[in-house]
Design a protein around this motif. Structure first.
Motif, PDB file in Angstrom:
ATOM      1  N   ARG A  28      16.209  71.796  28.202  1.00  0.00           N
ATOM      2  CA  ARG A  28      17.035  70.614  28.088  1.00  0.00           C
ATOM      3  C   ARG A  28      18.240  70.844  27.190  1.00  0.00           C
ATOM      4  NH1 ARG A  28      12.363  66.500  26.751  1.00  0.00           N
ATOM      5  NH2 ARG A  28      10.937  67.710  27.948  1.00  0.00           N
ATOM      6  N   ILE A  29      17.997  71.487  26.063  1.00  0.00           N
ATOM      7  CA  ILE A  29      19.099  71.720  25.123  1.00  0.00           C
ATOM      8  C   ILE A  29      20.160  72.613  25.757  1.00  0.00           C
ATOM      9  CG2 ILE A  29      19.721  72.800  22.920  1.00  0.00           C
ATOM     10  CD1 ILE A  29      17.051  71.715  21.817  1.00  0.00           C
ATOM     11  N   THR A  30      19.732  73.641  26.464  1.00  0.00           N
ATOM     12  CA  THR A  30      20.683  74.528  27.137  1.00  0.00           C
ATOM     13  C   THR A  30      21.478  73.762  28.183  1.00  0.00           C
ATOM     14  OG1 THR A  30      19.267  76.444  26.748  1.00  0.00           O
ATOM     15  CG2 THR A  30      20.914  76.645  28.502  1.00  0.00           C
ATOM     16  N   ARG A  31      20.798  72.920  28.960  1.00  0.00           N
ATOM     17  CA  ARG A  31      21.511  72.118  29.961  1.00  0.00           C
ATOM     18  C   ARG A  31      22.500  71.179  29.302  1.00  0.00           C
ATOM     19  NH1 ARG A  31      16.344  70.971  32.417  1.00  0.00           N
ATOM     20  NH2 ARG A  31      16.666  68.779  31.944  1.00  0.00           N
ATOM     21  N   LEU A  32      22.096  70.544  28.204  1.00  0.00           N
ATOM     22  CA  LEU A  32      23.002  69.648  27.486  1.00  0.00           C
ATOM     23  C   LEU A  32      24.201  70.412  26.917  1.00  0.00           C
ATOM     24  CD1 LEU A  32      20.434  67.314  25.738  1.00  0.00           C
ATOM     25  CD2 LEU A  32      22.265  66.565  27.290  1.00  0.00           C
ATOM     26  N   MET A  33      23.954  71.590  26.378  1.00  0.00           N
ATOM     27  CA  MET A  33      25.052  72.375  25.824  1.00  0.00           C
ATOM     28  C   MET A  33      26.017  72.815  26.934  1.00  0.00           C
ATOM     29  SD  MET A  33      23.109  74.576  22.862  1.00  0.00           S
ATOM     30  CE  MET A  33      24.542  75.579  22.514  1.00  0.00           C
ATOM     31  N   ASP A  34      25.486  73.289  28.042  1.00  0.00           N
ATOM     32  CA  ASP A  34      26.336  73.697  29.164  1.00  0.00           C
ATOM     33  C   ASP A  34      27.139  72.507  29.692  1.00  0.00           C
ATOM     34  OD1 ASP A  34      25.393  76.286  28.942  1.00  0.00           O
ATOM     35  OD2 ASP A  34      23.989  76.112  30.624  1.00  0.00           O
ATOM     36  N   THR A  35      26.475  71.372  29.813  1.00  0.00           N
ATOM     37  CA  THR A  35      27.153  70.159  30.265  1.00  0.00           C
ATOM     38  C   THR A  35      28.195  69.721  29.251  1.00  0.00           C
ATOM     39  OG1 THR A  35      25.216  69.464  31.530  1.00  0.00           O
ATOM     40  CG2 THR A  35      26.819  67.753  30.966  1.00  0.00           C
ATOM     41  N   GLY A  36      27.859  69.827  27.975  1.00  0.00           N
ATOM     42  CA  GLY A  36      28.807  69.472  26.917  1.00  0.00           C
ATOM     43  C   GLY A  36      30.064  70.320  26.987  1.00  0.00           C
ATOM     44  N   ILE A  37      29.912  71.617  27.197  1.00  0.00           N
ATOM     45  CA  ILE A  37      31.087  72.487  27.335  1.00  0.00           C
ATOM     46  C   ILE A  37      31.921  72.027  28.526  1.00  0.00           C
ATOM     47  CG2 ILE A  37      31.871  74.820  27.938  1.00  0.00           C
ATOM     48  CD1 ILE A  37      29.459  75.868  26.279  1.00  0.00           C
ATOM     49  N   GLY A  38      31.257  71.738  29.630  1.00  0.00           N
ATOM     50  CA  GLY A  38      31.973  71.307  30.832  1.00  0.00           C
ATOM     51  C   GLY A  38      32.709  69.989  30.642  1.00  0.00           C
ATOM     52  N   LEU A  39      32.016  68.999  30.099  1.00  0.00           N
ATOM     53  CA  LEU A  39      32.639  67.672  29.952  1.00  0.00           C
ATOM     54  C   LEU A  39      33.625  67.614  28.785  1.00  0.00           C
ATOM     55  CD1 LEU A  39      29.594  65.336  30.743  1.00  0.00           C
ATOM     56  CD2 LEU A  39      31.568  65.850  32.207  1.00  0.00           C
ATOM     57  N   PHE A  40      33.244  68.144  27.632  1.00  0.00           N
ATOM     58  CA  PHE A  40      34.170  68.165  26.492  1.00  0.00           C
ATOM     59  C   PHE A  40      35.383  69.027  26.831  1.00  0.00           C
ATOM     60  CE2 PHE A  40      30.355  67.846  23.320  1.00  0.00           C
ATOM     61  CZ  PHE A  40      30.205  66.490  23.591  1.00  0.00           C
ATOM     62  N   GLY A  41      35.151  70.082  27.603  1.00  0.00           N
ATOM     63  CA  GLY A  41      36.212  71.013  27.946  1.00  0.00           C
ATOM     64  C   GLY A  41      37.121  70.557  29.059  1.00  0.00           C
ATOM     65  N   THR A  42      36.755  69.494  29.765  1.00  0.00           N
ATOM     66  CA  THR A  42      37.624  68.968  30.822  1.00  0.00           C
ATOM     67  C   THR A  42      38.092  67.549  30.508  1.00  0.00           C
ATOM     68  OG1 THR A  42      35.675  68.298  32.104  1.00  0.00           O
ATOM     69  CG2 THR A  42      36.685  70.410  32.681  1.00  0.00           C
ATOM     70  N   HIS A  43      37.159  66.666  30.203  1.00  0.00           N
ATOM     71  CA  HIS A  43      37.511  65.269  29.910  1.00  0.00           C
ATOM     72  C   HIS A  43      37.918  65.064  28.455  1.00  0.00           C
ATOM     73  CE1 HIS A  43      36.063  63.939  33.794  1.00  0.00           C
ATOM     74  NE2 HIS A  43      34.941  64.600  33.585  1.00  0.00           N
ATOM     75  N   GLY A  44      37.421  65.926  27.583  1.00  0.00           N
ATOM     76  CA  GLY A  44      37.661  65.777  26.157  1.00  0.00           C
ATOM     77  C   GLY A  44      36.451  65.162  25.470  1.00  0.00           C
ATOM     78  N   TYR A  45      36.321  65.457  24.191  1.00  0.00           N
ATOM     79  CA  TYR A  45      35.195  64.959  23.409  1.00  0.00           C
ATOM     80  C   TYR A  45      35.203  63.432  23.361  1.00  0.00           C
ATOM     81  CZ  TYR A  45      32.325  63.821  19.369  1.00  0.00           C
ATOM     82  OH  TYR A  45      31.383  63.263  18.544  1.00  0.00           O
ATOM     83  N   ALA A  46      36.345  62.844  23.031  1.00  0.00           N
ATOM     84  CA  ALA A  46      36.430  61.398  22.849  1.00  0.00           C
ATOM     85  C   ALA A  46      36.124  60.627  24.136  1.00  0.00           C
ATOM     86  CB  ALA A  46      37.817  61.014  22.333  1.00  0.00           C
ATOM     87  N   ALA A  47      36.450  61.203  25.281  1.00  0.00           N
ATOM     88  CA  ALA A  47      36.249  60.516  26.558  1.00  0.00           C
ATOM     89  C   ALA A  47      34.872  60.764  27.167  1.00  0.00           C
ATOM     90  CB  ALA A  47      37.330  60.944  27.548  1.00  0.00           C
ATOM     91  N   THR A  48      34.088  61.620  26.561  1.00  0.00           N
ATOM     92  CA  THR A  48      32.766  61.947  27.099  1.00  0.00           C
ATOM     93  C   THR A  48      31.704  61.096  26.414  1.00  0.00           C
ATOM     94  OG1 THR A  48      33.443  64.218  27.557  1.00  0.00           O
ATOM     95  CG2 THR A  48      31.085  63.805  27.438  1.00  0.00           C
ATOM     96  N   THR A  49      30.952  60.371  27.206  1.00  0.00           N
ATOM     97  CA  THR A  49      29.900  59.506  26.665  1.00  0.00           C
ATOM     98  C   THR A  49      28.545  60.213  26.732  1.00  0.00           C
ATOM     99  OG1 THR A  49      29.362  58.509  28.802  1.00  0.00           O
ATOM    100  CG2 THR A  49      31.127  57.458  27.503  1.00  0.00           C
ATOM    101  N   ILE A  50      27.611  59.696  25.972  1.00  0.00           N
ATOM    102  CA  ILE A  50      26.247  60.216  26.029  1.00  0.00           C
ATOM    103  C   ILE A  50      25.679  59.996  27.426  1.00  0.00           C
ATOM    104  CG2 ILE A  50      23.885  59.878  25.161  1.00  0.00           C
ATOM    105  CD1 ILE A  50      25.184  59.450  22.380  1.00  0.00           C
ATOM    106  N   GLY A  51      26.002  58.886  28.036  1.00  0.00           N
ATOM    107  CA  GLY A  51      25.562  58.625  29.406  1.00  0.00           C
ATOM    108  C   GLY A  51      26.048  59.693  30.372  1.00  0.00           C
ATOM    109  N   MET A  52      27.312  60.099  30.235  1.00  0.00           N
ATOM    110  CA  MET A  52      27.855  61.165  31.092  1.00  0.00           C
ATOM    111  C   MET A  52      27.112  62.475  30.855  1.00  0.00           C
ATOM    112  SD  MET A  52      31.913  60.275  30.553  1.00  0.00           S
ATOM    113  CE  MET A  52      32.580  61.692  31.395  1.00  0.00           C
ATOM    114  N   LEU A  53      26.889  62.805  29.589  1.00  0.00           N
ATOM    115  CA  LEU A  53      26.190  64.043  29.244  1.00  0.00           C
ATOM    116  C   LEU A  53      24.779  64.059  29.839  1.00  0.00           C
ATOM    117  CD1 LEU A  53      27.324  64.212  25.521  1.00  0.00           C
ATOM    118  CD2 LEU A  53      27.854  65.948  27.263  1.00  0.00           C
ATOM    119  N   CYS A  54      24.075  62.945  29.689  1.00  0.00           N
ATOM    120  CA  CYS A  54      22.697  62.854  30.180  1.00  0.00           C
ATOM    121  C   CYS A  54      22.647  62.893  31.697  1.00  0.00           C
ATOM    122  CB  CYS A  54      22.019  61.600  29.641  1.00  0.00           C
ATOM    123  SG  CYS A  54      21.738  61.671  27.859  1.00  0.00           S
ATOM    124  N   SER A  55      23.537  62.152  32.339  1.00  0.00           N
ATOM    125  CA  SER A  55      23.565  62.120  33.795  1.00  0.00           C
ATOM    126  C   SER A  55      23.865  63.494  34.380  1.00  0.00           C
ATOM    127  CB  SER A  55      24.621  61.106  34.262  1.00  0.00           C
ATOM    128  OG  SER A  55      24.707  61.100  35.658  1.00  0.00           O
TER     129      SER A  55
END
Length: 179
Positions: free
Chosen positions: A1-28
């Motif tokens: 789970r942590i690896t998936r969250l980290m990979d997803t975090g890189i993808g979302l933070f790296g495209t949408h930005g940290y401020a625009a990424t919600t926990i809901g987006m990360l989890c989904s």
């Protein structure tokens, strides 16, 4: 789970930005429940720190590996090899570069203090290079902290610019950094 969250975090933070990424987006995106997110990670900020810490540690390890050998390499060659190795990891993709060099900046006072501590690890590594070079007579024996900070600052600006630049025909089509 942590690896998936980290990979997803890189993808979302790296495209949408940290401020625009919600926990809901990360989890989904990572197919992790919010309950598990909070239990395993705790917060969006903690996920960001975990991602950047992991990339920094991997980059530091690559930099130290690039320096292994007889220790007689010139200071310039050593610093060049270490920076290329470090950036080769932290800038593996534009998304990882954006997370490490753009999105983590200015998140909070706590994150800025944490970033300074992260930077000090690299300052110490380069400090040992300058100490060794001074012992060989290659450099004057003095404190190089400000010079090292200037080099790190230049590398950070380079990484920020590369992370935010648009692809062009002069750049790799696979969107990866080539040190």
């Amino acid at each position: 789970r942590i690896t998936r969250l980290m990979d997803t975090g890189i993808g979302l933070f790296g495209t949408h930005g940290y401020a625009a990424t919600t926990i809901g987006m990360l989890c989904s995106e990572s197919n992790v429940s919010t309950r598990h997110f909070y239990r395993e990670i705790g917060s969006r900020t903690e996920l960001l720190k975990k991602i950047v810490t992991t990339l920094n540690q991997d980059g530091e390890r690559a930099a130290r590996d690039a320096l292994s050998g007889d220790g007689q390499q010139s200071a310039v060659a050593s610093i060049d090899a270490a920076i290329r190795a470090y950036l080769g990891v932290t800038c593996r993709t534009r998304m990882s570069a954006r997370v490490c060099y753009v999105e983590v900046v200015g998140v909070s006072t706590d994150i800025e203090l944490w970033r300074m501590n992260q930077r000090d690890v690299i300052v110490e590594m380069f400090g040992s290079l300058t100490t060794a070079a001074a012992a060989r007579g290659e450099l004057p024996d003095r404190n190089y902290r400000l010079v090292i900070l200037a080099i790190i600052g230049a590398a950070n600006i380079f990484a920020q610019e590369w992370a935010l630049s648009c692809s062009s025909s002069a750049e790799p089509t696979d969107d990866t950094f080539t040190p």
